[in-house]
Design a protein around this motif. Structure first.
Motif, PDB file in Angstrom:
ATOM      1  N   GLU A  85       6.105   1.891 -96.170  1.00 61.61           N
ATOM      2  CA  GLU A  85       6.615   2.470 -94.917  1.00 61.61           C
ATOM      3  C   GLU A  85       8.083   2.879 -94.997  1.00 61.61           C
ATOM      4  N   GLU A  86       8.824   2.347 -95.953  1.00 56.27           N
ATOM      5  CA  GLU A  86      10.229   2.723 -96.125  1.00 56.27           C
ATOM      6  C   GLU A  86      10.401   3.742 -97.258  1.00 56.27           C
ATOM      7  N   ARG A  87       9.299   4.303 -97.707  1.00 56.91           N
ATOM      8  CA  ARG A  87       9.240   5.281 -98.802  1.00 56.91           C
ATOM      9  C   ARG A  87       9.684   4.695-100.140  1.00 56.91           C
ATOM     10  N   THR A  88       9.486   3.399-100.311  1.00 56.36           N
ATOM     11  CA  THR A  88       9.725   2.767-101.601  1.00 56.36           C
ATOM     12  C   THR A  88       8.447   2.900-102.420  1.00 56.36           C
ATOM     13  N   VAL A  89       8.575   3.355-103.654  1.00 62.14           N
ATOM     14  CA  VAL A  89       7.421   3.493-104.537  1.00 62.14           C
ATOM     15  C   VAL A  89       6.959   2.093-104.928  1.00 62.14           C
ATOM     16  N   ARG A  90       5.701   1.795-104.654  1.00 63.26           N
ATOM     17  CA  ARG A  90       5.116   0.496-105.002  1.00 63.26           C
ATOM     18  C   ARG A  90       4.279   0.565-106.276  1.00 63.26           C
ATOM     19  N   ASP A  91       3.722   1.744-106.560  1.00 61.46           N
ATOM     20  CA  ASP A  91       2.952   1.955-107.781  1.00 61.46           C
ATOM     21  C   ASP A  91       3.099   3.422-108.158  1.00 61.46           C
ATOM     22  N   ALA A  92       3.204   3.683-109.447  1.00 62.03           N
ATOM     23  CA  ALA A  92       3.363   5.058-109.919  1.00 62.03           C
ATOM     24  C   ALA A  92       2.586   5.232-111.213  1.00 62.03           C
ATOM     25  N   TRP A  93       1.917   6.369-111.318  1.00 59.56           N
ATOM     26  CA  TRP A  93       1.207   6.735-112.538  1.00 59.56           C
ATOM     27  C   TRP A  93       1.433   8.214-112.777  1.00 59.56           C
ATOM     28  N   VAL A  94       1.869   8.554-113.980  1.00 55.98           N
ATOM     29  CA  VAL A  94       2.044   9.946-114.388  1.00 55.98           C
ATOM     30  C   VAL A  94       1.266  10.133-115.679  1.00 55.98           C
ATOM     31  N   ALA A  95       0.381  11.135-115.680  1.00 57.54           N
ATOM     32  CA  ALA A  95      -0.479  11.380-116.841  1.00 57.54           C
ATOM     33  C   ALA A  95       0.319  11.922-118.009  1.00 57.54           C
ATOM     34  N   ASP A  96      -0.134  11.599-119.195  1.00 64.61           N
ATOM     35  CA  ASP A  96       0.428  12.153-120.424  1.00 64.61           C
ATOM     36  C   ASP A  96      -0.302  13.430-120.833  1.00 64.61           C
ATOM     37  N   ASP A  97      -1.436  13.682-120.202  1.00 61.72           N
ATOM     38  CA  ASP A  97      -2.261  14.843-120.544  1.00 61.72           C
ATOM     39  C   ASP A  97      -2.954  15.328-119.274  1.00 61.72           C
ATOM     40  N   TRP A  98      -3.824  16.302-119.414  1.00 61.07           N
ATOM     41  CA  TRP A  98      -4.477  16.899-118.237  1.00 61.07           C
ATOM     42  C   TRP A  98      -5.826  16.284-117.924  1.00 61.07           C
ATOM     43  N   ILE A  99      -6.324  15.362-118.754  1.00 53.89           N
ATOM     44  CA  ILE A  99      -7.687  14.882-118.545  1.00 53.89           C
ATOM     45  C   ILE A  99      -7.834  13.372-118.364  1.00 53.89           C
ATOM     46  N   SER A 100      -6.822  12.572-118.677  1.00 49.50           N
ATOM     47  CA  SER A 100      -6.950  11.119-118.551  1.00 49.50           C
ATOM     48  C   SER A 100      -7.226  10.724-117.098  1.00 49.50           C
ATOM     49  N   PRO A 101      -8.105   9.740-116.906  1.00 50.65           N
ATOM     50  CA  PRO A 101      -8.431   9.334-115.540  1.00 50.65           C
ATOM     51  C   PRO A 101      -7.295   8.548-114.885  1.00 50.65           C
ATOM     52  N   VAL A 102      -7.219   8.678-113.587  1.00 45.63           N
ATOM     53  CA  VAL A 102      -6.257   7.907-112.788  1.00 45.63           C
ATOM     54  C   VAL A 102      -6.703   6.447-112.813  1.00 45.63           C
ATOM     55  N   PRO A 103      -5.779   5.507-112.966  1.00 48.60           N
ATOM     56  CA  PRO A 103      -6.146   4.087-112.918  1.00 48.60           C
ATOM     57  C   PRO A 103      -6.438   3.675-111.462  1.00 48.60           C
ATOM     58  N   ARG A 104      -7.645   4.019-111.009  1.00 38.83           N
ATOM     59  CA  ARG A 104      -8.002   3.827-109.603  1.00 38.83           C
ATOM     60  C   ARG A 104      -7.831   2.392-109.129  1.00 38.83           C
ATOM     61  N   GLU A 105      -8.194   1.435-109.946  1.00 36.01           N
ATOM     62  CA  GLU A 105      -8.109   0.036-109.523  1.00 36.01           C
ATOM     63  C   GLU A 105      -6.661  -0.356-109.230  1.00 36.01           C
ATOM     64  N   ALA A 106      -5.729   0.089-110.060  1.00 31.84           N
ATOM     65  CA  ALA A 106      -4.313  -0.228-109.840  1.00 31.84           C
ATOM     66  C   ALA A 106      -3.814   0.402-108.539  1.00 31.84           C
ATOM     67  N   VAL A 107      -4.227   1.636-108.274  1.00 33.78           N
ATOM     68  CA  VAL A 107      -3.844   2.298-107.032  1.00 33.78           C
ATOM     69  C   VAL A 107      -4.425   1.535-105.851  1.00 33.78           C
ATOM     70  N   GLU A 108      -5.678   1.175-105.925  1.00 34.22           N
ATOM     71  CA  GLU A 108      -6.342   0.458-104.829  1.00 34.22           C
ATOM     72  C   GLU A 108      -5.682  -0.895-104.574  1.00 34.22           C
ATOM     73  N   GLU A 109      -5.293  -1.599-105.637  1.00 35.48           N
ATOM     74  CA  GLU A 109      -4.600  -2.873-105.488  1.00 35.48           C
ATOM     75  C   GLU A 109      -3.241  -2.689-104.823  1.00 35.48           C
ATOM     76  N   ALA A 110      -2.507  -1.657-105.229  1.00 34.65           N
ATOM     77  CA  ALA A 110      -1.191  -1.394-104.637  1.00 34.65           C
ATOM     78  C   ALA A 110      -1.319  -1.040-103.156  1.00 34.65           C
ATOM     79  N   VAL A 111      -2.338  -0.281-102.798  1.00 37.27           N
ATOM     80  CA  VAL A 111      -2.559   0.061-101.392  1.00 37.27           C
ATOM     81  C   VAL A 111      -2.899  -1.202-100.595  1.00 37.27           C
ATOM     82  N   ALA A 112      -3.698  -2.075-101.151  1.00 37.19           N
ATOM     83  CA  ALA A 112      -4.081  -3.319-100.464  1.00 37.19           C
ATOM     84  C   ALA A 112      -2.867  -4.208-100.203  1.00 37.19           C
ATOM     85  N   GLU A 113      -1.822  -4.083-101.032  1.00 32.89           N
ATOM     86  CA  GLU A 113      -0.620  -4.912-100.877  1.00 32.89           C
ATOM     87  C   GLU A 113       0.388  -4.315 -99.899  1.00 32.89           C
ATOM     88  N   LEU A 114       0.151  -3.096 -99.418  1.00 32.84           N
ATOM     89  CA  LEU A 114       1.094  -2.482 -98.472  1.00 32.84           C
ATOM     90  C   LEU A 114       1.104  -3.229 -97.153  1.00 32.84           C
TER      91      LEU A 114
END
Length: 156
Positions: A127-156
């Motif tokens: 809510e204060e625009r602090t980044v809690r989790d960040a993922w930047v791909a090294d290529d155009w096809i690697s999957p997003v680490p969905r579980e890590a994103v979901e865990e970070a959202v659950a901790e908000l």
């Protein structure tokens, strides 16, 4: 360098598309209470289509915070893409690349003269625009680490 956990997420203003309408909106207004920001390249690309369908199937629209996309296309293409997917998500039309540049994600596309797009990335922001989790791909096809994103959202 793109924002990392603990950094303040850059604010930007762009056209936020609903699938039917678009309106100039600041990220800070759209993320009142936090959210998930997903950068992708072009609407209607196979990769973008695959990503957004996966987020929909994973139930990301049921998060307590919004999930917003950022695409380098214009608002009419972004709205058509949202309708085509029958997507519950809204997306920013980053026509001039300002949002992608603010996150230091803009990169030239090989084989596409004078075209640049953001690297694929996902940021979970509180809510204060602090980044809690960040993922930047090294290529155009690697999957997003969905579980890590979901865990970070659950901790908000």
């Amino acid at each position: 360098m793109p924002p990392t956990p603990g950094d303040r997420a850059p604010d930007f203003e762009s056209l936020l598309c609903t699938g039917e309408t678009f309106r100039s909106t600041r990220l800070s207004a759209a993320f009142d209470g936090g959210g998930v920001l997903v950068f992708s390249a072009f609407a209607f690309s196979a990769i973008a289509e695959n990503w957004w369908k996966r987020y929909d199937r994973a139930g990301w629209d049921e998060f307590d915070v919004p999930v917003l996309g950022v695409s380098r296309d214009g608002p009419y293409a972004v709205n058509a893409f949202v309708r085509y997917l029958d997507s519950p998500f809204r997306m920013f039309a980053d026509v001039d690349g300002a949002a992608s540049e603010a996150y230091d994600l803009l990169t030239p596309r090989s084989g596409m003269a004078n075209a640049s797009t953001p690297m694929r990335a996902v940021f979970v922001v509180d809510e204060e625009r602090t980044v809690r989790d960040a993922w930047v791909a090294d290529d155009w096809i690697s999957p997003v680490p969905r579980e890590a994103v979901e865990e970070a959202v659950a901790e908000l």
